[in-house]
Design a protein around this motif. Structure first.
Motif, short mmCIF file in Angstrom:
data_model
loop_
_atom_site.label_atom_id
_atom_site.label_comp_id
_atom_site.label_asym_id
_atom_site.label_seq_id
_atom_site.Cartn_x
_atom_site.Cartn_y
_atom_site.Cartn_z
N ASP A 67 0.85 -1.19 0.00
CA ASP A 67 0.00 0.00 0.00
C ASP A 67 0.89 1.24 0.00
OD1 ASP A 67 -1.82 2.01 0.36
OD2 ASP A 67 -2.44 1.42 2.37
N SER A 68 1.08 1.84 -1.15
CA SER A 68 1.97 3.00 -1.26
C SER A 68 1.28 4.31 -0.89
CB SER A 68 2.53 3.11 -2.68
OG SER A 68 1.48 3.24 -3.63
N THR A 69 0.06 4.22 -0.31
CA THR A 69 -0.60 5.42 0.20
C THR A 69 -0.40 5.56 1.71
OG1 THR A 69 -2.75 4.39 0.72
CG2 THR A 69 -2.39 5.12 -1.55
N ALA A 70 0.31 4.62 2.33
CA ALA A 70 0.48 4.64 3.78
C ALA A 70 1.87 4.14 4.14
CB ALA A 70 -0.58 3.77 4.46
N TYR A 71 2.37 4.64 5.27
CA TYR A 71 3.69 4.25 5.75
C TYR A 71 3.57 3.58 7.12
CZ TYR A 71 5.49 7.72 2.39
OH TYR A 71 5.77 8.44 1.25
N ILE A 72 4.53 2.70 7.41
CA ILE A 72 4.77 2.22 8.76
C ILE A 72 6.02 2.93 9.26
CG2 ILE A 72 5.37 0.25 10.20
CD1 ILE A 72 2.50 0.23 9.28
N LEU A 73 5.91 3.58 10.41
CA LEU A 73 7.02 4.33 10.99
C LEU A 73 7.54 3.61 12.23
CD1 LEU A 73 8.84 6.81 11.55
CD2 LEU A 73 6.85 7.87 12.69
N ARG A 74 8.86 3.40 12.26
CA ARG A 74 9.54 2.88 13.44
C ARG A 74 10.71 3.82 13.75
NH1 ARG A 74 8.02 -1.67 10.54
NH2 ARG A 74 6.74 -3.16 11.70
N ILE A 75 11.05 3.90 15.03
CA ILE A 75 12.07 4.85 15.48
C ILE A 75 13.09 4.15 16.36
CG2 ILE A 75 12.44 7.01 16.75
CD1 ILE A 75 9.57 7.77 16.09
N LYS A 76 14.35 4.57 16.24
CA LYS A 76 15.38 4.06 17.14
C LYS A 76 16.39 5.17 17.39
CE LYS A 76 18.71 2.28 13.76
NZ LYS A 76 19.56 1.14 13.37
N ASP A 77 17.14 5.05 18.48
CA ASP A 77 18.23 5.97 18.72
C ASP A 77 19.44 5.57 17.89
OD1 ASP A 77 17.12 7.81 20.51
OD2 ASP A 77 17.36 6.41 22.18
N GLU A 78 20.22 6.55 17.49
CA GLU A 78 21.41 6.28 16.69
C GLU A 78 22.33 5.31 17.44
OE1 GLU A 78 24.79 8.85 14.28
OE2 GLU A 78 24.03 9.59 16.20
N GLY A 79 22.82 4.32 16.74
CA GLY A 79 23.72 3.35 17.34
C GLY A 79 23.03 2.10 17.83
N GLU A 80 21.71 2.16 18.05
CA GLU A 80 20.98 0.96 18.45
C GLU A 80 20.78 0.05 17.25
OE1 GLU A 80 17.34 1.94 20.34
OE2 GLU A 80 18.28 2.56 22.22
N GLU A 81 20.76 -1.24 17.51
CA GLU A 81 20.64 -2.20 16.41
C GLU A 81 19.23 -2.27 15.84
OE1 GLU A 81 22.14 -6.02 17.39
OE2 GLU A 81 24.16 -5.32 17.85
N GLY A 82 18.25 -2.34 16.71
CA GLY A 82 16.88 -2.53 16.24
C GLY A 82 16.01 -1.31 16.47
N PHE A 83 14.92 -1.24 15.69
CA PHE A 83 13.96 -0.17 15.84
C PHE A 83 12.97 -0.52 16.95
CE2 PHE A 83 15.62 0.75 11.67
CZ PHE A 83 15.59 2.13 11.62
N SER A 84 12.21 0.47 17.39
CA SER A 84 11.22 0.27 18.43
C SER A 84 10.22 -0.81 18.02
CB SER A 84 10.46 1.58 18.70
OG SER A 84 9.84 2.05 17.52
N LYS A 85 9.75 -1.57 19.00
CA LYS A 85 8.76 -2.60 18.70
C LYS A 85 7.44 -1.97 18.28
CE LYS A 85 9.17 -4.56 22.73
NZ LYS A 85 8.94 -5.49 23.86
N GLU A 86 7.13 -0.81 18.86
CA GLU A 86 5.92 -0.12 18.47
C GLU A 86 6.10 0.48 17.08
OE1 GLU A 86 7.60 0.67 21.22
OE2 GLU A 86 6.37 -0.17 22.82
#
Length: 202
Positions: A67-86
């Motif tokens: 679906d190119s009309t919507a995005y999934i956004l995930r956030i992490k701090d620089e240097g962390e390996e993985g993005f937030s679970k939320e």
């Protein structure tokens, strides 16, 4: 002050932060959505948090469900390996000459909500988006500004106020008229949550 990555997560997860306006209805209708890649990729904000925007999938992650009309956004701090679970479901729309973003927690309740989940209400927040050659500027509407506006004119927009929190109850057409009216208002964004993003080139 907490890092913006965690602040944004808290705002959209429990909707109790005193920073942004929340709404029962979204800022968009299906007719407002259009395919775009304006935010696709990874961005870094001024606190060095990394924001990753990926296209949404309606169901299984196969090409026909993209679906190119919507995005999934995930956030992490620089240097962390993985993005937030939320993760957050983000829709970008254009109203007249302005871009806006609608944020909503993505699939927080899951398929089998428990007793705790039943006491939560999924809400929307929305922000003005400005795109430049150097990056993107996201500004949420300020809650204190809204409180003052409603105190002066309770009919300025449909809402409920339980004395602890304001929830907008205006339906989408009224919400769109409201954000357009104040899209260029300095006061509406003066003390609001904001994020200045620079695209991470790979």
């Amino acid at each position: 002050m907490k890092r913006k990555a965690f602040l944004l997560t808290a705002i959209l997860l429990v909707a109790i932060s005193g920073c942004v306006i929340v709404s029962f209805y979204p800022l968009y209708t299906e007719d407002d959505l259009f395919p775009n890649d304006l935010l696709l990729g990874e961005w870094m904000d001024s606190d060095s948090a990394v924001w990753a925007f990926e296209f949404n999938y309606n169901g299984e992650h196969v090409p026909e469900n993209l679906d190119s009309t919507a995005y999934i956004l995930r956030i992490k701090d620089e240097g962390e390996e993985g993005f937030s679970k939320e993760s957050f479901l983000v829709h970008l729309i254009k109203l007249e000459d302005h871009y806006f973003l609608n944020f909503k927690l993505d699939d927080y309740f899951g398929k089998d909500p428990d007793f705790f989940d039943m006491h939560l209400v999924s809400v929307n927040s929305f922000a003005r988006l400005k795109l430049t050659d150097k990056g993107a500027q996201i500004n949420w509407f300020d809650l204190e500004w809204l409180e003052d506006l409603i105190e002066q004119d309770p009919s300025s927009i449909a809402h409920e106020n339980n004395g602890d929190r304001i929830l907008l109850t205006a339906k989408t057409p009224e919400l769109q008229r409201f954000v357009l009216k104040y899209a260029n208002s300095g006061a509406a964004f003066e003390n609001s949550l904001s994020a200045t993003l620079t695209r991470i080139e790979k």
